[in-house]
Scaffold this motif. Structure first.
Motif, PDB file in Angstrom:
ATOM      1  N   ALA A   3       0.850  -1.192   0.000  1.00  0.00           N
ATOM      2  CA  ALA A   3       0.000   0.000   0.000  1.00  0.00           C
ATOM      3  C   ALA A   3       0.884   1.240   0.000  1.00  0.00           C
ATOM      4  O   ALA A   3       2.060   1.174   0.367  1.00  0.00           O
ATOM      5  N   ASP A   4       0.289   2.351  -0.421  1.00  0.00           N
ATOM      6  CA  ASP A   4       0.943   3.648  -0.264  1.00  0.00           C
ATOM      7  C   ASP A   4       0.344   4.328   0.963  1.00  0.00           C
ATOM      8  O   ASP A   4      -0.726   3.936   1.431  1.00  0.00           O
ATOM      9  N   ILE A   5       1.045   5.336   1.456  1.00  0.00           N
ATOM     10  CA  ILE A   5       0.495   6.064   2.610  1.00  0.00           C
ATOM     11  C   ILE A   5       0.616   7.565   2.376  1.00  0.00           C
ATOM     12  O   ILE A   5       1.641   8.043   1.875  1.00  0.00           O
ATOM     13  N   ILE A   6      -0.465   8.263   2.690  1.00  0.00           N
ATOM     14  CA  ILE A   6      -0.464   9.734   2.662  1.00  0.00           C
ATOM     15  C   ILE A   6      -0.328  10.205   4.102  1.00  0.00           C
ATOM     16  O   ILE A   6      -1.122   9.816   4.961  1.00  0.00           O
ATOM     17  N   VAL A   7       0.686  10.986   4.372  1.00  0.00           N
ATOM     18  CA  VAL A   7       0.893  11.532   5.717  1.00  0.00           C
ATOM     19  C   VAL A   7       0.553  13.023   5.649  1.00  0.00           C
ATOM     20  O   VAL A   7       1.227  13.782   4.942  1.00  0.00           O
ATOM     21  N   VAL A   8      -0.516  13.422   6.344  1.00  0.00           N
ATOM     22  CA  VAL A   8      -0.920  14.828   6.274  1.00  0.00           C
ATOM     23  C   VAL A   8      -0.221  15.633   7.373  1.00  0.00           C
ATOM     24  O   VAL A   8      -0.343  15.333   8.558  1.00  0.00           O
ATOM     25  N   GLY A  28      11.688  14.446  21.950  1.00  0.00           N
ATOM     26  CA  GLY A  28      12.807  13.542  22.197  1.00  0.00           C
ATOM     27  C   GLY A  28      13.982  13.835  21.265  1.00  0.00           C
ATOM     28  O   GLY A  28      14.669  12.914  20.824  1.00  0.00           O
ATOM     29  N   GLY A  29      14.190  15.101  20.948  1.00  0.00           N
ATOM     30  CA  GLY A  29      15.353  15.502  20.165  1.00  0.00           C
ATOM     31  C   GLY A  29      15.214  15.363  18.656  1.00  0.00           C
ATOM     32  O   GLY A  29      16.151  15.657  17.918  1.00  0.00           O
ATOM     33  N   LEU A  30      14.052  14.920  18.186  1.00  0.00           N
ATOM     34  CA  LEU A  30      13.842  14.785  16.742  1.00  0.00           C
ATOM     35  C   LEU A  30      12.516  15.429  16.347  1.00  0.00           C
ATOM     36  O   LEU A  30      11.563  15.389  17.128  1.00  0.00           O
ATOM     37  N   PRO A  31      12.428  15.968  15.129  1.00  0.00           N
ATOM     38  CA  PRO A  31      11.126  16.511  14.709  1.00  0.00           C
ATOM     39  C   PRO A  31      10.057  15.406  14.766  1.00  0.00           C
ATOM     40  O   PRO A  31      10.325  14.264  14.377  1.00  0.00           O
ATOM     41  N   LEU A  32       8.902  15.782  15.256  1.00  0.00           N
ATOM     42  CA  LEU A  32       7.780  14.854  15.390  1.00  0.00           C
ATOM     43  C   LEU A  32       7.556  14.041  14.106  1.00  0.00           C
ATOM     44  O   LEU A  32       7.332  12.824  14.137  1.00  0.00           O
ATOM     45  N   LEU A  33       7.615  14.736  12.988  1.00  0.00           N
ATOM     46  CA  LEU A  33       7.396  14.100  11.686  1.00  0.00           C
ATOM     47  C   LEU A  33       8.330  12.918  11.441  1.00  0.00           C
ATOM     48  O   LEU A  33       7.926  11.903  10.855  1.00  0.00           O
ATOM     49  N   HIS A  35       9.650  10.915  13.700  1.00  0.00           N
ATOM     50  CA  HIS A  35       9.163   9.770  14.490  1.00  0.00           C
ATOM     51  C   HIS A  35       8.037   9.055  13.734  1.00  0.00           C
ATOM     52  O   HIS A  35       7.997   7.828  13.669  1.00  0.00           O
ATOM     53  N   THR A  36       7.140   9.858  13.180  1.00  0.00           N
ATOM     54  CA  THR A  36       5.990   9.276  12.473  1.00  0.00           C
ATOM     55  C   THR A  36       6.465   8.509  11.239  1.00  0.00           C
ATOM     56  O   THR A  36       6.021   7.381  10.996  1.00  0.00           O
ATOM     57  N   LEU A  37       7.378   9.088  10.485  1.00  0.00           N
ATOM     58  CA  LEU A  37       7.874   8.411   9.270  1.00  0.00           C
ATOM     59  C   LEU A  37       8.645   7.144   9.636  1.00  0.00           C
ATOM     60  O   LEU A  37       8.538   6.121   8.943  1.00  0.00           O
ATOM     61  N   ARG A  38       9.402   7.192  10.731  1.00  0.00           N
ATOM     62  CA  ARG A  38      10.138   5.990  11.164  1.00  0.00           C
ATOM     63  C   ARG A  38       9.169   4.883  11.556  1.00  0.00           C
ATOM     64  O   ARG A  38       9.407   3.704  11.263  1.00  0.00           O
ATOM     65  N   ALA A  39       8.088   5.259  12.244  1.00  0.00           N
ATOM     66  CA  ALA A  39       7.084   4.253  12.641  1.00  0.00           C
ATOM     67  C   ALA A  39       6.485   3.605  11.389  1.00  0.00           C
ATOM     68  O   ALA A  39       6.350   2.381  11.316  1.00  0.00           O
ATOM     69  N   ASP A 106      -2.286  10.863  10.116  1.00  0.00           N
ATOM     70  CA  ASP A 106      -1.915  12.175  10.644  1.00  0.00           C
ATOM     71  C   ASP A 106      -0.434  12.183  11.010  1.00  0.00           C
ATOM     72  O   ASP A 106       0.012  11.336  11.802  1.00  0.00           O
ATOM     73  N   ALA A 107       0.297  13.170  10.529  1.00  0.00           N
ATOM     74  CA  ALA A 107       1.696  13.326  10.950  1.00  0.00           C
ATOM     75  C   ALA A 107       1.784  13.472  12.468  1.00  0.00           C
ATOM     76  O   ALA A 107       2.783  13.095  13.078  1.00  0.00           O
ATOM     77  N   ALA A 108       0.726  13.991  13.077  1.00  0.00           N
ATOM     78  CA  ALA A 108       0.709  14.261  14.519  1.00  0.00           C
ATOM     79  C   ALA A 108       0.451  13.012  15.367  1.00  0.00           C
ATOM     80  O   ALA A 108       0.207  13.127  16.567  1.00  0.00           O
ATOM     81  N   ARG A 109       0.495  11.811  14.768  1.00  0.00           N
ATOM     82  CA  ARG A 109       0.366  10.550  15.529  1.00  0.00           C
ATOM     83  C   ARG A 109       1.644   9.731  15.338  1.00  0.00           C
ATOM     84  O   ARG A 109       1.709   8.852  14.482  1.00  0.00           O
ATOM     85  N   PRO A 110       2.671  10.013  16.166  1.00  0.00           N
ATOM     86  CA  PRO A 110       3.961   9.344  15.954  1.00  0.00           C
ATOM     87  C   PRO A 110       4.029   7.928  16.524  1.00  0.00           C
ATOM     88  O   PRO A 110       4.958   7.199  16.198  1.00  0.00           O
ATOM     89  N   PHE A 111       3.046   7.543  17.368  1.00  0.00           N
ATOM     90  CA  PHE A 111       3.153   6.255  18.075  1.00  0.00           C
ATOM     91  C   PHE A 111       2.356   5.149  17.386  1.00  0.00           C
ATOM     92  O   PHE A 111       1.697   4.347  18.044  1.00  0.00           O
TER      93      PHE A 111
END
Ligand code: CTP
Ligand code: MG
Length: 222
Positions: A3-8, A28-33, A35-39, A106-111
Motif C-alpha cells: 500500500a501507499d500512505i499519505i501523511v498529512v 525527544g530531540g527529533l522533529p515529530l514528523l 518519528h511518524t515516518l520511522r514508525a 496524521d503526521a501528529a500521531r507518531p506512536f
C-alpha cells in the motif's frame, strides 16, 4: 499486498499555539514528523509515502528529511490545502496510477504500531475501507450551549476514530470528488464513505496512538 500512505502534515497547529506547526516541533530531540515516518517505515507493506505539507513549510521539510530521513521507502512531498480534507485530496492526486490501497495518517500521531497499520491495510484490501479506532473509556455527555448536560450517550457503542484510515484508492478518490462537488465537509476520511452509505470496518487501535494536539500532549509524547 502493498500500500501507499499519505501523511498529512499541512495543518497550522493552532491548538498547540506555537510558531511552528506540530510535525516540525522537536520530541525527544527529533522533529515529530521523523518519528511518524520511522514508525511507518517499520512496515514492509508500505511502498511509497506521500508527505503533504504547507507550501511555506516545504523548504523546512526538505531540510529535515535531508538531516534525518534516510528511509528505504521513497518520500514524495506535495502541497496541502486550507482544510485537512483538502490536504488529503491533494495527496490522493499525487498517488501513482498503479496504486490500489492507500492509508491516510496524521503526521501528529507518531506512536503508530506496525501491526495496526498492517491490519488496516489487510482490512481495506478485503472490505474497501478500514478505520483504526479505540473504544471510548470515559462516559460521554452531550452538553448544551448553556453548559448543562442534555444527555448521557451509552458508551458501549462509542469508538474514538484515529488514523490510519485505509481504503481502496478508487473508493476514497470517488468519495473525495463527490464531497468536493457537493460541498460536503467532514473531519475524517471514513466519514466521507459513511456519508455515501459505504461500509467502513473498524480495526481496533491502541490508546498509545493518540494525536498530539495541545502542549500537554507534547509533554506526554516526550
Ligand atoms: N492537516 C493538514 N492540512 C490541514 C489541516 C490539518 O494536513 N489543512 C494535518 C495536520 O498537520 C495533522 C493532521 O492533519 O497532522 C490532524 O489535524 P490536527 O491535529 O487538527 O492538526 P492542525 O490542524 O495542525 O492543528 P489545529 O487544528 O490545532 O490547528
Ligand atoms: Mg486541525
Amino acid at each position: 499486498m502493498q500500500a501507499d500512505i499519505i501523511v498529512v502534515a499541512a495543518g497550522k497547529g493552532e491548538r498547540m499555539g506555537r510558531e511552528l506547526p506540530k510535525p516540525f516541533l522537536p520530541v525527544g530531540g527529533l522533529p515529530l514528523l521523523i518519528h511518524t515516518l520511522r514508525a511507518i517505515t517499520q512496515s514492509s507493506l508500505i511502498a511509497n509515502i506521500i508527505l503533504v505539507v504547507a507550501p511555506e513549510r516545504e523548504a523546512l521539510c526538505h531540510d529535515i528529511l535531508r538531516a534525518h530521513g534516510r528511509f528505504h521507502v521513497p518520500v514524495t512531498v506535495v502541497h496541502g490545502g486550507a482544510e485537512r480534507q483538502d490536504s488529503v485530496r491533494l495527496g490522493l492526486a499525487a498517488l501513482d496510477t498503479t496504486s490500489e490501497i492507500v492509508a491516510i495518517h496524521d503526521a501528529a500521531r507518531p506512536f503508530l504500531d506496525r501491526e495496526i497499520l498492517e491490519r488496516s491495510i489487510e482490512t481495506a484490501a478485503l472490505h474497501g475501507a478500514a478505520l483504526v479506532a479505540v473504544p471510548a473509556r470515559d462516559t460521554i455527555k452531550r452538553v448544551g450551549e448553556d453548559g448543562t448536560v442534555v444527555e448521557t450517550i451509552p458508551r458501549q457503542q462509542l469508538w474514538l476514530a484515529q488514523t490510519p484510515q485505509t481504503f481502496r484508492v478508487a473508493l476514497i478518490r470517488e468519495a473525495h470528488a463527490r464531497a468536493l462537488a457537493g460541498g460536503v465537509v467532514v473531519t475524517d476520511d471514513a466519514a466521507l464513505l459513511e456519508h455515501w452509505g459505504q461500509v467502513v470496518k473498524i480495526v481496533p487501535g491502541s490508546y498509545r496512538n493518540f494525536k498530539i494536539t495541545t502542549p500537554e500532549d507534547l509533554l506526554v509524547a516526550e
